[in-house]
Design a protein around this motif. Sequence first.
Motif, short mmCIF file in Angstrom:
data_model
loop_
_atom_site.label_atom_id
_atom_site.label_comp_id
_atom_site.label_asym_id
_atom_site.label_seq_id
_atom_site.Cartn_x
_atom_site.Cartn_y
_atom_site.Cartn_z
N GLY A 15 62.07 -16.01 88.70
CA GLY A 15 61.65 -16.54 89.99
C GLY A 15 60.22 -16.22 90.34
N THR A 16 59.44 -15.64 89.42
CA THR A 16 58.05 -15.29 89.74
C THR A 16 57.11 -15.88 88.71
N CYS A 17 55.86 -15.94 89.11
CA CYS A 17 54.81 -16.54 88.27
C CYS A 17 53.89 -15.43 87.73
N ARG A 18 53.52 -15.58 86.47
CA ARG A 18 52.59 -14.64 85.85
C ARG A 18 51.34 -15.38 85.44
N VAL A 19 50.16 -14.71 85.60
CA VAL A 19 48.90 -15.30 85.18
C VAL A 19 48.34 -14.48 84.03
N LYS A 20 47.75 -15.17 83.06
CA LYS A 20 47.11 -14.49 81.92
C LYS A 20 45.68 -14.99 81.82
N TRP A 21 44.77 -14.07 81.50
CA TRP A 21 43.36 -14.43 81.37
C TRP A 21 42.76 -13.69 80.17
N TRP A 22 41.72 -14.31 79.58
CA TRP A 22 41.06 -13.69 78.44
C TRP A 22 40.20 -12.53 78.91
N SER A 23 40.38 -11.38 78.25
CA SER A 23 39.67 -10.17 78.68
C SER A 23 38.23 -10.12 78.20
N GLY A 24 37.85 -11.09 77.36
CA GLY A 24 36.51 -11.05 76.77
C GLY A 24 36.46 -10.29 75.46
N GLU A 25 37.62 -9.78 75.03
CA GLU A 25 37.70 -9.01 73.79
C GLU A 25 38.58 -9.75 72.78
N ASP A 29 42.49 -9.21 64.30
CA ASP A 29 42.67 -10.41 63.47
C ASP A 29 41.91 -11.61 64.01
N GLY A 30 41.09 -11.42 65.04
CA GLY A 30 40.26 -12.50 65.56
C GLY A 30 40.85 -13.24 66.75
N ARG A 31 42.12 -12.97 67.07
CA ARG A 31 42.72 -13.64 68.23
C ARG A 31 42.16 -13.05 69.52
N LYS A 32 42.11 -13.90 70.55
CA LYS A 32 41.63 -13.43 71.84
C LYS A 32 42.64 -12.45 72.46
N ARG A 33 42.10 -11.41 73.09
CA ARG A 33 42.95 -10.43 73.77
C ARG A 33 43.09 -10.86 75.24
N PHE A 34 44.31 -11.10 75.65
CA PHE A 34 44.58 -11.53 77.02
C PHE A 34 45.16 -10.37 77.85
N GLU A 35 44.90 -10.41 79.13
CA GLU A 35 45.53 -9.50 80.09
C GLU A 35 46.34 -10.33 81.05
N SER A 36 47.26 -9.69 81.75
CA SER A 36 48.13 -10.47 82.63
C SER A 36 48.53 -9.68 83.86
N LYS A 37 49.00 -10.42 84.84
CA LYS A 37 49.58 -9.82 86.05
C LYS A 37 50.68 -10.74 86.54
N GLY A 38 51.83 -10.16 86.82
CA GLY A 38 52.97 -10.95 87.28
C GLY A 38 53.33 -10.64 88.72
N GLY A 39 54.46 -11.23 89.14
CA GLY A 39 54.98 -10.96 90.47
C GLY A 39 54.54 -11.94 91.54
N VAL A 63 37.35 -4.57 85.54
CA VAL A 63 38.01 -3.36 85.04
C VAL A 63 39.27 -3.80 84.32
N SER A 64 39.34 -3.52 83.02
CA SER A 64 40.50 -3.96 82.26
C SER A 64 41.74 -3.17 82.68
N ASN A 65 42.90 -3.74 82.44
CA ASN A 65 44.14 -3.04 82.75
C ASN A 65 44.23 -1.70 82.01
N ARG A 66 43.74 -1.70 80.78
CA ARG A 66 43.78 -0.49 79.97
C ARG A 66 42.88 0.60 80.56
N ASP A 67 41.64 0.22 80.93
CA ASP A 67 40.72 1.21 81.51
C ASP A 67 41.19 1.64 82.90
N GLY A 68 41.73 0.71 83.66
CA GLY A 68 42.19 1.04 84.99
C GLY A 68 43.34 2.02 85.00
N ALA A 69 44.07 2.08 83.88
CA ALA A 69 45.21 2.99 83.80
C ALA A 69 44.81 4.39 83.32
#
Length: 428
Positions: A15-25, A29-39, A63-69
């Motif tokens: 019942g909730t929506c999640r958004v994902k965005w490219w972190s710039g990293e 293997d060359g794939r883009k690293r995405f971050e997300s936030k749900g709820g 501030v990336s999710n990883r650095d923010g944590a």
Amino acid sequence: MARRAQDVYTEWRGGTCRVKWWSGEYHDDGRKRFESKGGFTDEDEAFQYGQDKLYDIRHGTHVSNRDGATSMSDWLDTWLSGLDHAHLTEKNYRSIVETHIRPYFQKRNAAVADIDVITYRAFRKHINSVLARSTATKVMTIFGMILDDAVPRLIKTSPVERKRRRGRYTRKPKERKRDVLPEAVEQLARNARALLGDSGYALIWTMAMTGMRPGELYGLTREYCYPHWPGSDPRANPEEHDRYEDDLERYGKGEGLLPAIRVERQVQYRDGSLTFMPPKYESYRTLVIPPFLAEMLEQLLKSHDSDWVFPAKMGGCLGVVNFDYLWWRPIADGADARDAKQARWRRPALPAVPSFAGRRLYLLRHGHKSWLDEDGHSRYAVETRMGHEVPGVEGVYSSVTVAMERAIMKTLQERWERLQEQLGTQEA
């Protein structure tokens, strides 16, 4: 129904929506690293949140999710490892972090990103409730530096609340100082002689006539003191060859030369042992001394074989002991007589020196500057002698000349001679 744009998209999960965005990293293997936030319950709101994150990434404020944590404890380790200050400054910073800051946030398992304005205020309230005002101010100053340095990698903005000058101006309290009179210095010196011998007497007058800091006095050794210096200078820095040669032409014992002390170091405790350190603010300097003090120091060095100019009772360094507690307090405050049965060292009764009773040894240094100011010496010569840098054009274009140094020697000698006349009259 999901929304998608370049480098950001939404998706519904339950019942909730999640958004994902490219972190710039990128992943390895060359794939883009995405971050997300749900709820999210509104897809447009979630999509806009992702767009805002991309904006922050493009402008370097993300501030990336990883650095923010990152935990506060881990960030304190990183921050401390990057310190590059004088030994005592770094020691004080570490003490504040380990005693007051780390335990508070470690107990709460806080991440750096968790520290918002409310958390900052709660910590400030806690610190103000358990510490004296001056200590609490130091803690909050260091804490503010730690949070400021976390921007923008770990937090987007610092939650530190800066004081704004609004309303009526309130002057900060300032230590009240009394005039430092030569007769008061003489009584201090006599008390010091009763405790430490001629070394104590000379130490007090050297501080009063040079403005040297206590650690510089405790650490003064023969090779940097009149009459040995500058001929005995170890010349530790090859890049200062010209300065060494100029010193030989200007200072020393002999006709036309100026008697002087060279301030090259001080003593401080480091890792549990007494260590030579650069003088505070790296204020290396040469201090001309009046003739009476030159003669006093020459006789003192002839009277003992210690490397220290002002040795302790057993010949070691005065920096080994808590000088303020063990010696300065009875010197300034006075003390009752004490025999060998009562303590390790005998001492006669010492009269208090009212203008210094309960006050700091450091005020002798302040008094030296007052004497120089009273005698009208060049501001640049005075500040340089005190080990201060003069800012601006004055500091760039000015220099201390031989004439300035001779004038300082002359007025200090005259002050001593007036005191001797006064003491002679009183004794007569």
